[in-house]
Scaffold this active site. Sequence first.
Site, short mmCIF file in Angstrom:
data_model
loop_
_atom_site.label_atom_id
_atom_site.label_comp_id
_atom_site.label_asym_id
_atom_site.label_seq_id
_atom_site.Cartn_x
_atom_site.Cartn_y
_atom_site.Cartn_z
N GLY A 13 0.81 -1.23 0.09
CA GLY A 13 0.12 0.08 -0.10
C GLY A 13 0.73 1.17 -0.13
N ALA A 14 2.13 1.26 -0.93
CA ALA A 14 2.95 2.44 -0.84
C ALA A 14 2.42 3.53 -1.79
CB ALA A 14 4.22 1.80 -1.05
N GLY A 17 -0.96 7.66 1.10
CA GLY A 17 -1.17 7.84 2.34
C GLY A 17 0.08 7.42 3.26
N TYR A 157 -15.36 -2.96 9.68
CA TYR A 157 -13.85 -2.49 9.57
C TYR A 157 -13.19 -2.72 10.68
CZ TYR A 157 -10.07 0.69 9.31
OH TYR A 157 -8.69 1.44 9.24
N VAL A 190 -6.12 9.90 10.44
CA VAL A 190 -4.92 10.48 9.74
C VAL A 190 -5.53 10.91 8.44
CG1 VAL A 190 -2.54 9.84 8.83
CG2 VAL A 190 -3.62 8.49 10.54
N PHE A 194 -8.15 7.48 2.76
CA PHE A 194 -8.98 6.45 3.51
C PHE A 194 -10.43 6.81 3.26
CE2 PHE A 194 -10.70 5.15 7.56
CZ PHE A 194 -10.45 3.73 7.76
P1 NDP Z 1 -4.97 5.13 1.70
O1 NDP Z 1 -6.20 5.01 1.11
O2 NDP Z 1 -4.45 6.57 1.42
O3 NDP Z 1 -4.05 4.18 1.22
C1 NDP Z 1 -4.26 2.87 1.30
C2 NDP Z 1 -3.34 2.12 0.56
O4 NDP Z 1 -3.56 0.61 0.42
C3 NDP Z 1 -3.08 2.33 -0.82
O5 NDP Z 1 -1.72 2.70 -1.28
C4 NDP Z 1 -3.78 1.33 -1.60
O6 NDP Z 1 -3.11 1.16 -2.94
C5 NDP Z 1 -3.50 0.09 -0.80
N1 NDP Z 1 -4.39 -0.96 -1.00
C6 NDP Z 1 -5.59 -1.06 -0.70
N2 NDP Z 1 -6.05 -2.12 -1.26
C7 NDP Z 1 -5.02 -2.92 -1.65
C8 NDP Z 1 -5.20 -4.16 -2.30
N3 NDP Z 1 -6.07 -4.86 -2.44
N4 NDP Z 1 -3.78 -4.57 -2.56
C9 NDP Z 1 -2.59 -3.63 -2.49
N5 NDP Z 1 -2.73 -2.56 -1.92
C10 NDP Z 1 -3.94 -2.06 -1.48
O7 NDP Z 1 -5.39 4.95 3.22
P2 NDP Z 1 -4.26 5.13 4.53
O8 NDP Z 1 -2.77 5.47 4.19
O9 NDP Z 1 -4.99 5.84 5.52
O10 NDP Z 1 -4.46 3.33 4.90
C11 NDP Z 1 -3.31 2.73 5.11
C12 NDP Z 1 -3.64 1.78 6.32
O11 NDP Z 1 -3.62 2.84 7.51
C13 NDP Z 1 -4.68 0.94 6.28
O12 NDP Z 1 -4.47 -0.46 6.77
C14 NDP Z 1 -5.72 1.60 7.33
O13 NDP Z 1 -6.63 0.80 7.56
C15 NDP Z 1 -4.73 2.06 8.08
N6 NDP Z 1 -5.52 3.32 9.01
C16 NDP Z 1 -5.69 4.32 8.41
C17 NDP Z 1 -6.07 5.39 9.29
C18 NDP Z 1 -6.58 6.80 8.85
O14 NDP Z 1 -7.27 7.56 9.59
N7 NDP Z 1 -6.41 7.09 7.63
C19 NDP Z 1 -6.00 5.32 10.67
C20 NDP Z 1 -5.87 3.92 11.21
C21 NDP Z 1 -5.50 2.96 10.38
P3 NDP Z 1 -3.84 0.72 -4.14
O15 NDP Z 1 -5.24 1.36 -4.27
O16 NDP Z 1 -2.88 1.49 -5.26
O17 NDP Z 1 -3.78 -0.78 -4.48
C1 8X3 Z 2 -9.00 4.29 10.74
C2 8X3 Z 2 -9.39 4.77 11.99
O1 8X3 Z 2 -11.39 5.69 13.51
O2 8X3 Z 2 -11.19 6.42 11.18
O3 8X3 Z 2 -8.56 2.95 10.89
O4 8X3 Z 2 -11.76 4.21 11.58
S1 8X3 Z 2 -10.95 5.34 11.87
#
Ligand code: NDP
Ligand code: 8X3
Length: 262
Positions: A13-14, A17, A157, A190, A194
């Site tokens: 997921g690079a 975010g 989720y 964050v 998302f």
């Molecule tokens: P983003 O949507 O900005 O990034 C998500 C990343 O995950 C993207 O790079 C996407 O890449 C990748 N991804 C999603 N599905 C797949 C898949 N099937 N195969 C490969 N890659 C995948 O969200 P965040 O950066 O916020 O999320 C990253 C992590 O942080 C997640 O696990 C999320 O649950 C967690 N998180 C986020 C929070 C928030 O408030 N934002 C808080 C707590 C946890 P692509 O679509 O190119 O495949």
């Molecule tokens: C993402 C945090 O609280 O938006 O994991 O679901 S929250």
Amino acid sequence: MTPLSDNIVLITGASSGIGLACAKAFAHHGARLIVAARRKERLEVLAKELKQMHKTDSHIIELDVRNYSAVENAMKSLPKEWQEIDVLVNNAGLSRGLDKLYEGSIQDWDEMIDTNVKGLLYVSRAVIPGMVARNKGTIINIGSIAGHEVYPKGNVYCASKHAVDALTKGLRMDLVDTPIRVCTVDPGLVETEFSLVRFRGDAERAAPVYQNMKTLEPGDVADAVVFCATRPAHVQLAELIIMPTNQGSTTLVHRTPTTQSK
Ligand code: NDP
Ligand code: 8X3
């Protein structure tokens, strides 16, 4: 401190975010990066930027973590110089929808469980045996405060992130007789893509999630991830919960109309 120079770091997921910020932070510390996601073109832009900024070598993998044979194949076909992964950041994840469980979408549930739980398992299964064989490695899972608390309509989720918490704890037990460390970094709000992903591109629904408060930035989480990876070898930062100062829980956020979210 454990130096990261020339370490190989795999980040799922690079392309966006937190994962993208982790790639930049590890590159800053001199690591070599394997960056994986479905959107290859974004990874290519990132790799170019890292090369220019830090002279970082990157290996790009276009990967859907939900597909085990693709994950296995990607790991088995890594060029020799990329095979010895030192740090795995299991970050790929998403939320879909915000509905009462009895009204939820089966497709949304499948996507979240297949990505957040099974995808993390698949990548772990493909990467960790190499770490065990080399007797070296750090695994950092990106969980969430939603893995500690449930919030209304967050049912599936939150369950997926509770599963990440359980898998992290179980894996740590399974590796207790090795030098391999298992950490989880669990963020609160964050500002990333998302919520846009959760609401399938509906920016009007996504925007209020981050309004009138100072959220975490992806780089704040990346700092915590790098911190875990750079502790001395005998220090395993098991669990790190990181929230914005004005977030008290998943359901308690203090917002002031004058505060800019960014
Ligand atoms: P983003 O949507 O900005 O990034 C998500 C990343 O995950 C993207 O790079 C996407 O890449 C990748 N991804 C999603 N599905 C797949 C898949 N099937 N195969 C490969 N890659 C995948 O969200 P965040 O950066 O916020 O999320 C990253 C992590 O942080 C997640 O696990 C999320 O649950 C967690 N998180 C986020 C929070 C928030 O408030 N934002 C808080 C707590 C946890 P692509 O679509 O190119 O495949
Ligand atoms: C993402 C945090 O609280 O938006 O994991 O679901 S929250």
